[in-house]
Motif scaffolding. Sequence first.
Motif, short mmCIF file in Angstrom:
data_model
loop_
_atom_site.label_atom_id
_atom_site.label_comp_id
_atom_site.label_asym_id
_atom_site.label_seq_id
_atom_site.Cartn_x
_atom_site.Cartn_y
_atom_site.Cartn_z
N ASP C 208 0.84 -1.20 0.00
CA ASP C 208 0.00 0.00 0.00
C ASP C 208 0.88 1.25 0.00
O ASP C 208 2.10 1.17 -0.07
N ASN C 221 1.48 -6.79 -0.51
CA ASN C 221 0.50 -7.32 -1.46
C ASN C 221 0.99 -8.56 -2.19
O ASN C 221 0.52 -8.89 -3.26
N ASN C 224 -1.22 -12.37 -3.68
CA ASN C 224 -2.29 -12.10 -4.64
C ASN C 224 -2.39 -13.26 -5.63
O ASN C 224 -1.49 -14.10 -5.70
N GLU C 420 2.57 -13.07 3.89
CA GLU C 420 1.75 -11.88 4.15
C GLU C 420 1.75 -11.55 5.63
O GLU C 420 1.97 -10.42 6.04
#
Lengths: 292, 280, 435
Positions: C208, C221, C224, C420
């Motif tokens: 972010d 991120n 994903n 993550e």
Amino acid sequence: MKRQQFDSSTLPYLLIAPQLAIIFIFFVWPAAQAVYQSFMLEDPFGLASQFVGFDNFIDVVSNEHYARSALFTALFSGLVAFLSMAIALLLAVKADGILHGQSAYKIMLTWVYAVAPAVAGMMGVFLFDRSIGPLNHLFNATGWPFNPQLDVFDASVTVILVSVWKQISVNFIYFLAGLQSIPRAVREAALIDCRNGFRRFWTVTLPLLAPTGFFVLVINITYAFFETFGVIDTMTRGAPGGGTATLVYKVYQDGFLGADIGGSSAQSVILMILVLGLTIVQFRVLEKRIHY
Amino acid sequence: MHRIKLTDHLILIFGVLFLLLPIWVVFASSTHRPETILNQGLQFWIGDYFWETYSAVLFDNTGFTEAVNAVLMLKNSLILGLGFSVGKILISTIAAYAIVYFRFPAGSFFFWIIFSSLLLPLEVRIIPSYEVVSKLGMLNSYTGLILPLIASATATFFFRQFYKSVPEEILEAARIDGAGPFRFFVDILLPLSKTMIAAIFIIMFVVGWNQYLWPILMTTDESYFTVVMGIKQILNDLEGNRIPQYNKALALSFLAMLPPVMVVLIFQRWFVKGLVESEK
Amino acid sequence: MKATKTILAAATGLAMLGAGAANAATEITFWHAMGGGLGETVNTIAKDFNASQSEYKLTPIYKGGYEETMTAGIAAFRAGEAPNIIQIFDAGSATIINAKGAVYPVAKLLNENGVPFHAEDYISGVRNFYADSKGDMIGMPFNSSTPVLYYNKDALAKAGVQPPKTWEEFEDIAPKLKKAGYIALSQSHTPWIFSENFHSRHNIPLADENNGFDGVATKINYNNEHMRMHFSKARAWQQAGLFGYYGSKWGDNQKPFIDQEVAMWLGSSGSFGGLKSSAKFDFGTTNLPYWNSITKGEEYTTFIGGAALFAFSGKDKAENEGVARFFQFLTKPETQVFWHKETGYVPITNAAYTLAKETGYYKDEPDAEVGIQQLNQKAAANNKGYRLGYYVQIREVMTREYDQVFAGTKSVDDAFAAIEDGANKLLARFAKTVQ
């Protein structure tokens, strides 16, 4: 601990002063700072800091990989200490007993300790290399699908082997010195009293060697816990899967490589308490049995 | 002494091979080209690059100041090794003497403070140590290099063990003879400790000799380069831009092992059996 | 004309003599992590700089590897003994940039000392990594490279295939390479090549806060669908004998390519130098492949790895001016081309790239141009790079999880969940430290 001692009011303080001074300035002062930093969350350049109490410690311990690393450290340290001490003791006793060629053996056996950890690690990398490492080929030839780059067990074997290799020489010197300072009269008397070499070792030599042996044990545990990260750094960097990272290597990773001052300080405080506890146990339990 | 058994010899020979073979391989490999080492690994036989490698390592002047060569690096490592071991022996023999042979309050407490220095290795307190040394104005100096390293208890602990194992009768006899603490130490205890001092000297010499992290952190002057710094610099290879000069690194590593061997050779006659003087 | 020149030269010489006699040269120090041959090149550049003028004397000093150099810088800064210039690597960029007031931004330094700074002078793939969100450079990229694909020409000829542009093409040719007796692919840095530059190549956000450029990032991120797809494919390729994973070390994954077990290798644009001396076969260089299914035909640029030079703050005006002069010297096309040719790192300015082309360098060394061409490709929002705290540790988490994926001890989904989780915890910690 009975014993004859001098009663002098100032001399002992004078004698112990240089060691204490150096320790206070160059150990206690920096160590206190490190402990202080374990309670802080600070950017590495010291420009912003905040007090966070025990947060760092909680973060460290609640990390699932910390427990795994602690387990590996215990196994690793135990094996390295035991193997390097046992082999060194064997070699020292044998070298001590041989009259001819003793110096040659002694020199050749002690030479290895001069190898710097970085160099030992580099040699280890070459020896265990997948395509060109002779030891890799050797293990594979015996039917063991040796793959230290991917398999944690195999990687652990390599770091243990190299750490033991390095430490044997040092222990050998200590043990040999200890053996040599047993008075000749005592050894000759023992020889007469007890012909069996093995029995003689257990009943006479070992107890006499105990003060040195105790020192070697404590030093080896400390070495395995604290000094082996050089080899790990050069050989595996804690890989594969973080499985060969010892607790002290994680301190090095987070503090020295990753610039996480608070986290690495907290880890080192925990490590310090752990080893201190271990050492106190050794002193209380084992030292009592040593007859000085 | 007792008869020499063949098995004893075999054990020793095997031990020697286990320890020494890698060292031979280091030397043999250093006589080959870097490409050979990269592609075929460590070598067991001598190659054709001996002269090129060793003349470069010994005589080339490198570094920004063009004054860094093997002689300089060996000299610095030697100063570190000697300074460290001599310094350690000096302060730890007397400190251990105080702890073992004197009855004074806080004796035990001081021992544990000294001992605790084993529990936080230098790497962990390296940044605060830097600040301390800098405040004392000792950056880029041999003193600054050596003093912080001496601050660990190994030798004191070692001598404490040894002194405690010295028979009481010796002290009694000395006191009867009217010896005070000073004479006892110098005339009796120290000679008894010869073997132990030799052992500690040999080991601590190498510890100082092999220092890397502390010197590279706190010196910014190329004239303080040590052998280990030189070796690591050669091996510092990023993303395969060039092949590291493995031959030179191995040659330096081999040269770096020679002075400690000489130290062992010099001190080995102190490893003398028995305590002739103690027999009364 | 000639007479004027001579008089000017003489006058300048006299003036410099006078100036030299009046003031001793201001000393500036430069701490770097360039060992081996790279260090010698650095020394040459420093000597050339010192010889080109007499007001400043630059002394470079080797301080160990990247991490050791950064730690040395940290320790020295805290003790008030920081050098003027320090080399900090990509994973450490957030550490030094987010420490408020530790460094003096390069763009500002240059502008204040009469060396105008224009972002457009710099190659597009290079200029943003160490810059702020407005494009003003905080650190000056020094040794930069980007991931590229090397292929064994003999091997590909034997299998009758061309080097792949996309991963779809790779999937077509890999079985043919296997039939010809090779493992089709290996790569040397799963975080840099398969993660960070994967995101750049496909223009996917990494974290972010605009990948950390707008503020301190707290959400990674990596977990994903595209990454999970790619790694599931890689694991499947590995099991089918089309992809080799040889551990987490650079050299371990490069060696099989040199030994001709592996036909294609993803390395760095600078690796061709070492390959030329160690590879006994003809090799070619091409761009990092991408998934056409994700980019829908677009080819986005990658960003740089390596390190940059930062100027520490708290130095006096004269020293700062010296630093500016050195940076000016460093960015001259001639210096850049010299550095580029000696080390294989890419030149950072467009002018230098043009000069290198003019000298015909790339006719002799076509491999050297691939990285630069790739860095000049289409630049979009997510091609600037990243600025993430504790990224060294985050990379450790990634490597740890990827090791397990390729050892078959962890599923791709679990691994990415762990990445993550671990990364976000680290980012949150870092955010707290720089508040």
